[in-house]
Motif scaffolding. Structure first.
Motif, PDB file in Angstrom:
ATOM      1  N   GLU A 108     150.657  66.964 -66.994  1.00  0.00           N
ATOM      2  CA  GLU A 108     150.358  66.831 -65.566  1.00  0.00           C
ATOM      3  C   GLU A 108     149.074  66.016 -65.419  1.00  0.00           C
ATOM      4  O   GLU A 108     147.973  66.520 -65.614  1.00  0.00           O
ATOM      5  N   PRO A 109     149.204  64.743 -65.059  1.00  0.00           N
ATOM      6  CA  PRO A 109     147.996  63.912 -65.000  1.00  0.00           C
ATOM      7  C   PRO A 109     147.136  64.192 -63.773  1.00  0.00           C
ATOM      8  O   PRO A 109     145.931  63.933 -63.804  1.00  0.00           O
ATOM      9  N   THR A 110     147.726  64.705 -62.700  1.00  0.00           N
ATOM     10  CA  THR A 110     147.080  64.921 -61.388  1.00  0.00           C
ATOM     11  C   THR A 110     146.782  63.605 -60.680  1.00  0.00           C
ATOM     12  O   THR A 110     146.808  62.541 -61.289  1.00  0.00           O
ATOM     13  N   GLU A 111     146.432  63.727 -59.406  1.00  0.00           N
ATOM     14  CA  GLU A 111     146.226  62.537 -58.574  1.00  0.00           C
ATOM     15  C   GLU A 111     144.893  61.857 -58.824  1.00  0.00           C
ATOM     16  O   GLU A 111     144.676  60.732 -58.402  1.00  0.00           O
ATOM     17  N   THR A 112     143.990  62.559 -59.527  1.00  0.00           N
ATOM     18  CA  THR A 112     142.622  62.046 -59.556  1.00  0.00           C
ATOM     19  C   THR A 112     142.342  61.042 -60.673  1.00  0.00           C
ATOM     20  O   THR A 112     141.270  60.454 -60.715  1.00  0.00           O
ATOM     21  N   GLU A 113     143.270  60.872 -61.599  1.00  0.00           N
ATOM     22  CA  GLU A 113     142.996  59.973 -62.722  1.00  0.00           C
ATOM     23  C   GLU A 113     143.353  58.521 -62.391  1.00  0.00           C
ATOM     24  O   GLU A 113     144.305  58.250 -61.671  1.00  0.00           O
ATOM     25  N   THR A 114     142.570  57.608 -62.952  1.00  0.00           N
ATOM     26  CA  THR A 114     142.827  56.181 -62.695  1.00  0.00           C
ATOM     27  C   THR A 114     143.892  55.649 -63.658  1.00  0.00           C
ATOM     28  O   THR A 114     144.175  56.263 -64.691  1.00  0.00           O
ATOM     29  N   LYS A 115     144.423  54.499 -63.328  1.00  0.00           N
ATOM     30  CA  LYS A 115     145.433  53.858 -64.174  1.00  0.00           C
ATOM     31  C   LYS A 115     144.842  53.584 -65.559  1.00  0.00           C
ATOM     32  O   LYS A 115     145.514  53.742 -66.577  1.00  0.00           O
ATOM     33  N   GLU A 116     143.565  53.197 -65.603  1.00  0.00           N
ATOM     34  CA  GLU A 116     142.923  52.887 -66.890  1.00  0.00           C
ATOM     35  C   GLU A 116     142.951  54.117 -67.810  1.00  0.00           C
ATOM     36  O   GLU A 116     143.292  54.010 -68.985  1.00  0.00           O
ATOM     37  N   THR A 117     142.602  55.277 -67.246  1.00  0.00           N
ATOM     38  CA  THR A 117     142.612  56.504 -68.059  1.00  0.00           C
ATOM     39  C   THR A 117     144.022  56.813 -68.551  1.00  0.00           C
ATOM     40  O   THR A 117     144.233  57.145 -69.713  1.00  0.00           O
ATOM     41  N   LEU A 118     144.993  56.677 -67.635  1.00  0.00           N
ATOM     42  CA  LEU A 118     146.375  56.971 -68.024  1.00  0.00           C
ATOM     43  C   LEU A 118     146.809  56.016 -69.132  1.00  0.00           C
ATOM     44  O   LEU A 118     147.483  56.420 -70.081  1.00  0.00           O
ATOM     45  N   ASP A 119     146.409  54.746 -69.044  1.00  0.00           N
ATOM     46  CA  ASP A 119     146.796  53.770 -70.061  1.00  0.00           C
ATOM     47  C   ASP A 119     146.229  54.132 -71.433  1.00  0.00           C
ATOM     48  O   ASP A 119     146.911  53.988 -72.445  1.00  0.00           O
ATOM     49  N   ILE A 120     144.981  54.594 -71.451  1.00  0.00           N
ATOM     50  CA  ILE A 120     144.372  54.957 -72.739  1.00  0.00           C
ATOM     51  C   ILE A 120     145.112  56.168 -73.331  1.00  0.00           C
ATOM     52  O   ILE A 120     145.374  56.245 -74.522  1.00  0.00           O
ATOM     53  N   PHE A 121     145.467  57.095 -72.458  1.00  0.00           N
ATOM     54  CA  PHE A 121     146.215  58.285 -72.912  1.00  0.00           C
ATOM     55  C   PHE A 121     147.596  57.884 -73.452  1.00  0.00           C
ATOM     56  O   PHE A 121     148.019  58.323 -74.525  1.00  0.00           O
ATOM     57  N   ILE A 122     148.272  57.034 -72.696  1.00  0.00           N
ATOM     58  CA  ILE A 122     149.613  56.582 -73.092  1.00  0.00           C
ATOM     59  C   ILE A 122     149.539  55.892 -74.455  1.00  0.00           C
ATOM     60  O   ILE A 122     150.362  56.120 -75.349  1.00  0.00           O
ATOM     61  N   ASP A 123     148.517  55.082 -74.618  1.00  0.00           N
ATOM     62  CA  ASP A 123     148.305  54.378 -75.877  1.00  0.00           C
ATOM     63  C   ASP A 123     148.134  55.360 -77.037  1.00  0.00           C
ATOM     64  O   ASP A 123     148.719  55.176 -78.106  1.00  0.00           O
TER      65      ASP A 123
END
Ligand code: PLP
Length: 484
Positions: A422-437
Motif C-alpha cells: 500500500e503506497p498511500t497517496e503521499t508518496e511521489t513518483k520518484e519514491t515509487l520508482d526507486i521502490f519498484i527498481d
C-alpha cells in the motif's frame, strides 16, 4: 565515538540536566515510606546535552520510520500525516482539559467532536454515529453489539454471522466476542464474494454479513446491490469494515449503497499513523433504524450547548468518557484542511499510486488476482519460491537492505506467499520508482544469488532475527559492564 551508547560516554563531570529546585512545601519523606526509599543514587548516565541529543537521533536511525523512508505496509496505511495536525492536537487547549471538567467549560472540544461526527456522516452517507470506540476492532465490536441488540429488540434469534474468507482477522474475532458464530463465505475467481455461497448460507438464523470494502485484496466489492438483496430479503443486516476508507472516501458513500453499519479507522485514514500498536479511534456509523442502539455520542441541545448523550436502547459505553479525543482532533484538522476536493484527491492519488506499482511490477512478481485495484495491491512470491527456493519472507528482508520497510506479508490468507503493498497517496513518483527498481533487482537476485536473499538483511543494525523470540523475549535493558 558515535558507536558508543550514552551509557558508555557517561562521565560524572558532565551534565545535561538541571533539575529545578523543590519549591514546594512538600518533603519526599512524607510521601514515600522509608522502606521504598533508595539507599544509594541511581546509576543514571551523565553526559553532555549534545551527546544525549545525538544518542536519540542515532537510535532513531537504527529503526525504520516514515521520516526516514518509504513504508508500504498494506492494510495499515502508514502515510505521511501533516505535522500541522500534530500541532493542533497537542495544543494546550486540547491537552490541558480534563474529562471530569463540567461540560459547560469544555464546549469547544465538544463542538470539535460534534463537527467531526457531522463531517464523517457526510463522507460516509450514514445517519448517526458514535466516536467512542478506540480501535478499528473496537468499532467492529460496537457494530456487532448493535446488530445483536437490534435483533433482540425484535425477538429474533439470529446466531450466525457470514464472513468472507478474505476478511481481516479482527472480523471473526469481534463477531465471536459479541456472541455470534462466524460462518466463512468463499471468494470467487475475481477475489469478490461468491454470491452462490452467500445465498446458500444466508438464512433466518443469520444476523448478517461483515464485508470489508475495498477488501483485503484491494479490490472493490462491486456486487453490493445483489448482496444487499440476498441479505436484506432474509431480514439480515450488512456490516461494512471501513478501516480502509482512504480508498473510497469522497467517491463512494457506503451508507447510500446498502450498508447498514460501518466502522472507520480514524487512524489510518485521517492523520494518525497505525501499525505501532498505538491508540486508535474506530467510530461506528449506522442507518436510522439502528441509531437508538449506538454507544454515547455528542449531541447539540436546543439551547445550542453540546453534551455527551446516550440513546435510549444504547449498547452502553465502550470506553471511559469520549474515547481517544486526541485522534479525533487530528482527524478534524485533516478533514478541515483537505476539504471536499482534497479528500477526493487523496483517494484518487492512493489509487493511482497502487496501480502504478501494480503495472510496473506485473511480470516480475505473480499477481493472483489481476483485477482493477484500489489503494493496495497483492502480489505473490510463490513463483520465486517454487523456482528459486526463495520465500516471501526472504524478499521482504532483502527490501530492508535497500532502505525500505517491508510490505505486509502472508496476508490476506487466501493468497499464498502474499506481498501486500500500500503506497498511500503521499508518496511521489520518484519514491515509487526507486521502490519498484529495488523490487525488480530483488526478483533478479532471487534467480542469480538466492543465498543473498536467504541471509538478508545484511546492511541493517541487526541482521535477521528470530521474529518470535524478538517479540516474546524482548530485552531492552542495558546492564552496563557489570553484567558483560
Ligand atoms: C486495520 C484494520 C482493522 C483493525 O483496526 P485496528 O485499529 O487495528 O483494530 C480491521 N479491518 C481492516 C480491514 C483493517 O485494515
Amino acid at each position: 565515538m558515535y558507536d558508543k551508547l550514552v551509557f558508555e560516554l557517561s562521565d560524572s563531570n558532565k551534565n545535561s540536566v538541571s533539575i529545578p529546585e523543590n519549591n514546594y512545601d512538600l518533603k519526599l519523606e512524607s510521601c514515600i515510606s522509608q522502606k521504598n526509599m533508595r539507599e544509594s543514587d541511581a546509576e543514571i548516565p551523565t553526559v553532555s546535552e549534545i551527546d544525549i541529543l545525538r544518542h536519540f537521533v542515532l537510535l532513531s536511525y537504527k529503526n525504520h520510520h516514515l521520516q526516514k523512508g518509504f513504508y508500504p505496509l498494506g492494510s495499515c496505511t502508514m502515510k505521511y500525516n501533516p505535522v500541522i495536525n500534530e500541532e493542533v492536537s497537542s495544543h494546550e487547549k486540547v491537552t490541558k482539559i480534563h474529562p471530569y471538567q463540567d461540560e459547560e467549560d469544555v464546549q469547544g472540544i465538544l463542538k470539535i467532536m460534534h463537527d467531526l461526527q457531522r463531517m464523517i456522516l457526510e463522507i460516509t452517507g450514514f445517519d448517526s454515529m458514535s466516536l467512542q470506540p478506540v480501535a478499528g476492532a473496537h468499532g467492529e465490536f460496537a457494530g456487532m453489539m448493535i446488530m445483536s441488540d437490534y435483533f433482540k429488540s425484535r425477538n429474533e434469534k439470529r446466531t450466525k454471522m457470514l464472513i468472507p474468507d478474505s476478511a481481516h482477522g479482527t472480523n471473526p474475532a469481534s463477531c465471536t466476542l459479541a456472541g455470534f458464530r462466524a460462518v466463512q463465505i468463499k471468494s470467487n475467481a475475481n477475489g469478490e464474494i461468491d454470491l452462490e455461497d452467500l445465498d446458500k448460507n444466508m438464512d433466518g438464523e443469520t444476523a448478517g454479513i461483515m464485508i470489508t470494502n475495498p477488501n483485503t485484496l484491494g479490490i472493490f466489492e462491486t456486487q453490493i446491490e445483489k448482496i444487499g438483496e440476498i441479505v436484506h430479503s432474509k431480514g439480515g443486516l450488512i456490516y461494512m469494515d471501513g478501516a480502509n476508507l482512504n480508498a473510497i472516501m469522497g467517491i463512494v458513500k457506503p451508507g447510500e449503497i446498502g450498508y447498514d453499519i460501518l466502522h472507520i479507522n480514524l487512524h489510518k485514514t485521517f492523520s494518525t499513523p497505525h501499525g505501532g500498536g498505538g491508540p486508535g479511534a474506530g467510530g461506528v456509523c449506522v442507518v436510522k433504524k439502528l441509531a437508538d442502539f449506538l454507544p454515547p455520542f455528542i449531541v447539540k441541545e436546543k439551547n445550542k450547548t453540546y453534551t455527551l448523550a446516550c440513546p435510549e436502547k444504547t449498547i452502553g459505553a465502550l470506553h471511559s468518557f469520549y474515547g481517544n479525543v486526541n485522534i479525533m482532533v487530528r482527524a478534524w484538522a485533516y478533514i478541515r484542511v483537505m476539504g471536499n476536493e482534497g479528500i477526493k484527491e487523496a483517494t484518487k492519488m492512493a489509487i493511482v499510486n497502487a496501480n502504478y506499482i501494480k503495472t510496473k511490477l506485473k511480470g516480475f512478481y505473480d499477481l493472483p488476482y489481476d483485477m482493477p485495484t484500489l489503494h493496495e495491491v497483492v502480489f505473490s512470491g510463490r513463483m520465486h519460491k517454487s523456482r528459486y527456493g526463495v520465500s516471501t519472507l526472504d524478499i521482504a528482508k532483502r527490501l530492508l537492505d535497500y532502505g525500505f520497510h517491508a510490505p505486509t506479508i502472508y496476508f490476506p490468507l487466501i493468497v499464498s506467499e502474499a506481498i501486500m503493498i500500500e503506497p498511500t497517496e503521499t508518496e511521489t513518483k520518484e519514491t515509487l520508482d526507486i521502490f519498484i527498481d529495488a523490487m525488480k533487482k530483488i526478483s533478479e537476485e532471487a534467480k542469480t544469488n538466492p543465498e543473498l536473499l536467504k541471509n538478508a538483511p545484511v546492511n541493517t543494525p541487526v541482521t535477521r532475527l528470530d521474529d518470535i523470540k524478538a517479540m516474546k523475549d524482548m530485552n531492552v535493558n542495558w546492564y552496563g559492564q557489570k553484567h558483560e
